[in-house]
Design a protein around this motif. Structure first.
Motif, PDB file in Angstrom:
ATOM      1  N   ARG A 196       0.831  -1.205   0.000  1.00 58.54           N
ATOM      2  CA  ARG A 196       0.000   0.000   0.000  1.00 58.54           C
ATOM      3  C   ARG A 196       0.865   1.255   0.000  1.00 58.54           C
ATOM      4  NH1 ARG A 196      -5.462  -0.246   2.203  1.00 58.54           N
ATOM      5  NH2 ARG A 196      -5.014   1.684   3.270  1.00 58.54           N
ATOM      6  N   LEU A 197       1.905   1.266   0.843  1.00 58.57           N
ATOM      7  CA  LEU A 197       2.763   2.443   0.934  1.00 58.57           C
ATOM      8  C   LEU A 197       3.625   2.617  -0.313  1.00 58.57           C
ATOM      9  CD1 LEU A 197       3.909   2.178   4.647  1.00 58.57           C
ATOM     10  CD2 LEU A 197       2.352   3.861   3.666  1.00 58.57           C
ATOM     11  N   ALA A 198       4.153   1.526  -0.852  1.00 57.52           N
ATOM     12  CA  ALA A 198       5.027   1.615  -2.017  1.00 57.52           C
ATOM     13  C   ALA A 198       4.293   2.163  -3.234  1.00 57.52           C
ATOM     14  CB  ALA A 198       5.621   0.239  -2.338  1.00 57.52           C
ATOM     15  N   ALA A 199       3.001   1.888  -3.324  1.00 55.70           N
ATOM     16  CA  ALA A 199       2.229   2.385  -4.457  1.00 55.70           C
ATOM     17  C   ALA A 199       2.109   3.905  -4.434  1.00 55.70           C
ATOM     18  CB  ALA A 199       0.835   1.760  -4.453  1.00 55.70           C
ATOM     19  N   HIS A 200       2.117   4.506  -3.248  1.00 56.42           N
ATOM     20  CA  HIS A 200       1.923   5.952  -3.139  1.00 56.42           C
ATOM     21  C   HIS A 200       3.212   6.710  -2.841  1.00 56.42           C
ATOM     22  CE1 HIS A 200      -2.414   5.623  -3.370  1.00 56.42           C
ATOM     23  NE2 HIS A 200      -2.336   4.607  -2.524  1.00 56.42           N
ATOM     24  N   ARG A 201       4.088   6.122  -2.033  1.00 54.89           N
ATOM     25  CA  ARG A 201       5.272   6.836  -1.569  1.00 54.89           C
ATOM     26  C   ARG A 201       6.567   6.407  -2.244  1.00 54.89           C
ATOM     27  NH1 ARG A 201       2.510  10.614   0.762  1.00 54.89           N
ATOM     28  NH2 ARG A 201       1.419  10.046   2.639  1.00 54.89           N
ATOM     29  N   GLY A 202       6.571   5.231  -2.858  1.00 52.08           N
ATOM     30  CA  GLY A 202       7.793   4.702  -3.445  1.00 52.08           C
ATOM     31  C   GLY A 202       8.374   3.611  -2.556  1.00 52.08           C
ATOM     32  N   PRO A 203       9.213   2.753  -3.149  1.00 54.36           N
ATOM     33  CA  PRO A 203       9.694   1.591  -2.402  1.00 54.36           C
ATOM     34  C   PRO A 203      10.626   1.924  -1.237  1.00 54.36           C
ATOM     35  CG  PRO A 203      10.676   1.681  -4.589  1.00 54.36           C
ATOM     36  CD  PRO A 203       9.634   2.738  -4.537  1.00 54.36           C
ATOM     37  N   LEU A 204      11.466   2.941  -1.358  1.00 64.53           N
ATOM     38  CA  LEU A 204      12.402   3.245  -0.280  1.00 64.53           C
ATOM     39  C   LEU A 204      11.703   3.831   0.938  1.00 64.53           C
ATOM     40  CD1 LEU A 204      15.473   4.600  -2.276  1.00 64.53           C
ATOM     41  CD2 LEU A 204      15.129   2.346  -1.264  1.00 64.53           C
ATOM     42  N   LYS A 205      10.783   4.755   0.720  1.00 68.96           N
ATOM     43  CA  LYS A 205      10.044   5.323   1.848  1.00 68.96           C
ATOM     44  C   LYS A 205       9.151   4.273   2.490  1.00 68.96           C
ATOM     45  CE  LYS A 205      10.094  10.166   0.698  1.00 68.96           C
ATOM     46  NZ  LYS A 205       9.338  11.408   0.605  1.00 68.96           N
ATOM     47  N   ALA A 206       8.593   3.386   1.678  1.00 68.85           N
ATOM     48  CA  ALA A 206       7.770   2.310   2.212  1.00 68.85           C
ATOM     49  C   ALA A 206       8.613   1.375   3.070  1.00 68.85           C
ATOM     50  CB  ALA A 206       7.096   1.537   1.081  1.00 68.85           C
TER      51      ALA A 206
ATOM     52  N   VAL B 103      11.350   2.107   4.777  1.00 68.58           N
ATOM     53  CA  VAL B 103      11.660   2.785   6.037  1.00 68.58           C
ATOM     54  C   VAL B 103      10.432   2.782   6.948  1.00 68.58           C
ATOM     55  CG1 VAL B 103      12.287   4.997   7.071  1.00 68.58           C
ATOM     56  CG2 VAL B 103      13.499   4.180   5.052  1.00 68.58           C
ATOM     57  N   ALA B 104       9.248   2.963   6.382  1.00 67.26           N
ATOM     58  CA  ALA B 104       8.025   2.936   7.187  1.00 67.26           C
ATOM     59  C   ALA B 104       7.798   1.544   7.777  1.00 67.26           C
ATOM     60  CB  ALA B 104       6.830   3.363   6.341  1.00 67.26           C
ATOM     61  N   ILE B 105       8.090   0.497   7.008  1.00 65.15           N
ATOM     62  CA  ILE B 105       7.933  -0.871   7.510  1.00 65.15           C
ATOM     63  C   ILE B 105       8.961  -1.139   8.598  1.00 65.15           C
ATOM     64  CG2 ILE B 105       8.095  -3.319   6.872  1.00 65.15           C
ATOM     65  CD1 ILE B 105       5.530  -1.803   5.988  1.00 65.15           C
ATOM     66  N   GLU B 106      10.192  -0.658   8.420  1.00 62.98           N
ATOM     67  CA  GLU B 106      11.204  -0.801   9.463  1.00 62.98           C
ATOM     68  C   GLU B 106      10.737  -0.133  10.750  1.00 62.98           C
ATOM     69  OE1 GLU B 106      14.568   0.951   7.585  1.00 62.98           O
ATOM     70  OE2 GLU B 106      15.073  -0.860   6.464  1.00 62.98           O
ATOM     71  N   HIS B 107      10.145   1.035  10.626  1.00 67.42           N
ATOM     72  CA  HIS B 107       9.624   1.740  11.799  1.00 67.42           C
ATOM     73  C   HIS B 107       8.502   0.935  12.455  1.00 67.42           C
ATOM     74  CE1 HIS B 107       7.152   4.724  13.975  1.00 67.42           C
ATOM     75  NE2 HIS B 107       8.342   5.197  14.309  1.00 67.42           N
ATOM     76  N   SER B 108       7.640   0.328  11.658  1.00 70.79           N
ATOM     77  CA  SER B 108       6.559  -0.494  12.203  1.00 70.79           C
ATOM     78  C   SER B 108       7.112  -1.695  12.954  1.00 70.79           C
ATOM     79  CB  SER B 108       5.634  -0.986  11.083  1.00 70.79           C
ATOM     80  OG  SER B 108       5.014   0.088  10.445  1.00 70.79           O
ATOM     81  N   ILE B 109       8.165  -2.304  12.423  1.00 74.24           N
ATOM     82  CA  ILE B 109       8.768  -3.462  13.083  1.00 74.24           C
ATOM     83  C   ILE B 109       9.396  -3.045  14.412  1.00 74.24           C
ATOM     84  CG2 ILE B 109      10.630  -5.165  12.915  1.00 74.24           C
ATOM     85  CD1 ILE B 109      10.047  -5.266   9.885  1.00 74.24           C
ATOM     86  N   ILE B 110      10.111  -1.925  14.409  1.00 72.13           N
ATOM     87  CA  ILE B 110      10.745  -1.453  15.648  1.00 72.13           C
ATOM     88  C   ILE B 110       9.685  -1.093  16.680  1.00 72.13           C
ATOM     89  CG2 ILE B 110      12.104   0.443  16.628  1.00 72.13           C
ATOM     90  CD1 ILE B 110      13.777   0.328  14.057  1.00 72.13           C
ATOM     91  N   THR B 111       8.606  -0.470  16.247  1.00 74.52           N
ATOM     92  CA  THR B 111       7.519  -0.128  17.169  1.00 74.52           C
ATOM     93  C   THR B 111       6.884  -1.383  17.741  1.00 74.52           C
ATOM     94  OG1 THR B 111       7.078   1.883  15.909  1.00 74.52           O
ATOM     95  CG2 THR B 111       5.349   1.130  17.388  1.00 74.52           C
ATOM     96  N   ALA B 112       6.681  -2.412  16.915  1.00 78.01           N
ATOM     97  CA  ALA B 112       6.107  -3.665  17.401  1.00 78.01           C
ATOM     98  C   ALA B 112       7.035  -4.331  18.406  1.00 78.01           C
ATOM     99  CB  ALA B 112       5.831  -4.600  16.226  1.00 78.01           C
ATOM    100  N   ILE B 113       8.340  -4.313  18.133  1.00 79.11           N
ATOM    101  CA  ILE B 113       9.307  -4.899  19.073  1.00 79.11           C
ATOM    102  C   ILE B 113       9.282  -4.156  20.398  1.00 79.11           C
ATOM    103  CG2 ILE B 113      11.779  -5.203  19.495  1.00 79.11           C
ATOM    104  CD1 ILE B 113      12.058  -5.802  16.475  1.00 79.11           C
ATOM    105  N   TRP B 114       9.222  -2.835  20.346  1.00 79.51           N
ATOM    106  CA  TRP B 114       9.173  -2.044  21.578  1.00 79.51           C
ATOM    107  C   TRP B 114       7.948  -2.414  22.408  1.00 79.51           C
ATOM    108  CZ3 TRP B 114       5.892   1.556  23.769  1.00 79.51           C
ATOM    109  CH2 TRP B 114       6.403   2.250  24.857  1.00 79.51           C
ATOM    110  N   HIS B 115       6.783  -2.528  21.749  1.00 80.62           N
ATOM    111  CA  HIS B 115       5.563  -2.890  22.477  1.00 80.62           C
ATOM    112  C   HIS B 115       5.656  -4.306  23.035  1.00 80.62           C
ATOM    113  CE1 HIS B 115       2.983   0.588  22.036  1.00 80.62           C
ATOM    114  NE2 HIS B 115       3.421   0.712  20.787  1.00 80.62           N
ATOM    115  N   MET B 116       6.279  -5.220  22.297  1.00 79.15           N
ATOM    116  CA  MET B 116       6.417  -6.590  22.798  1.00 79.15           C
ATOM    117  C   MET B 116       7.302  -6.629  24.039  1.00 79.15           C
ATOM    118  SD  MET B 116       6.626  -9.047  19.439  1.00 79.15           S
ATOM    119  CE  MET B 116       7.941  -8.187  18.616  1.00 79.15           C
ATOM    120  N   LEU B 117       8.374  -5.838  24.028  1.00 83.02           N
ATOM    121  CA  LEU B 117       9.300  -5.847  25.158  1.00 83.02           C
ATOM    122  C   LEU B 117       8.759  -5.097  26.377  1.00 83.02           C
ATOM    123  CD1 LEU B 117      12.681  -5.317  23.278  1.00 83.02           C
ATOM    124  CD2 LEU B 117      11.774  -7.444  24.255  1.00 83.02           C
TER     125      LEU B 117
END
Length: 121
Positions: free
Chosen positions: A15-25, A27-41
């Motif tokens: 969804r993000l890559a279609a609108h923002r481009g693959p690199l920004k998408a 980075v956004a996915i990396e941020h989502s993963i880090i946020t999920a890890i923080w909440h898990m910990l």
């Protein structure tokens, strides 16, 4: 690292890559993963995989409109007839937000999230 299909993060990336481009998408996915890890910990909770069809299940009317628009752009006329006896998902309910002194609070069954509204000039 494993590669999986039909995951929430894959659907979000597409969804993000279609609108923002693959690199920004990415980075956004990396941020989502880090946020999920923080909440898990911090909350001592396991990761809850929402699935690749999360966005379709969240707003099925939107998915229907998008599919109809794609077919119309290809030159087709679409008529939808509901299938008898087919189970339809219940409509998603949005929590009632309350705003007090610039703070917006969204109720949750286990937590109450409060966001500070910031105005940029």
């Amino acid at each position: 690292m494993t590669r999986s299909k039909d995951t929430y993060l894959q659907a979000r990336y597409k969804r993000l890559a279609a609108h923002r481009g693959p690199l920004k998408a990415l980075v956004a996915i990396e941020h989502s993963i880090i946020t999920a890890i923080w909440h898990m910990l911090t909350d001592y909770r396991p990761y809850n995989e929402l699935g690749g069809s999360y966005f379709t299940q969240r707003d099925p009317e939107r998915a229907t409109r998008q599919a109809i628009n794609r077919l119309n752009q290809l030159g087709y006329t679409v008529t939808l007839n509901p299938i008898e006896g087919a189970a339809r998902p219940p409509p998603a309910k949005c929590p009632t937000a309350t705003t007090t002194a610039g703070y917006t609070t969204l109720p949750s069954p286990t937590l109450t999230w409060t966001y500070l509204r910031v105005r940029y000039r």
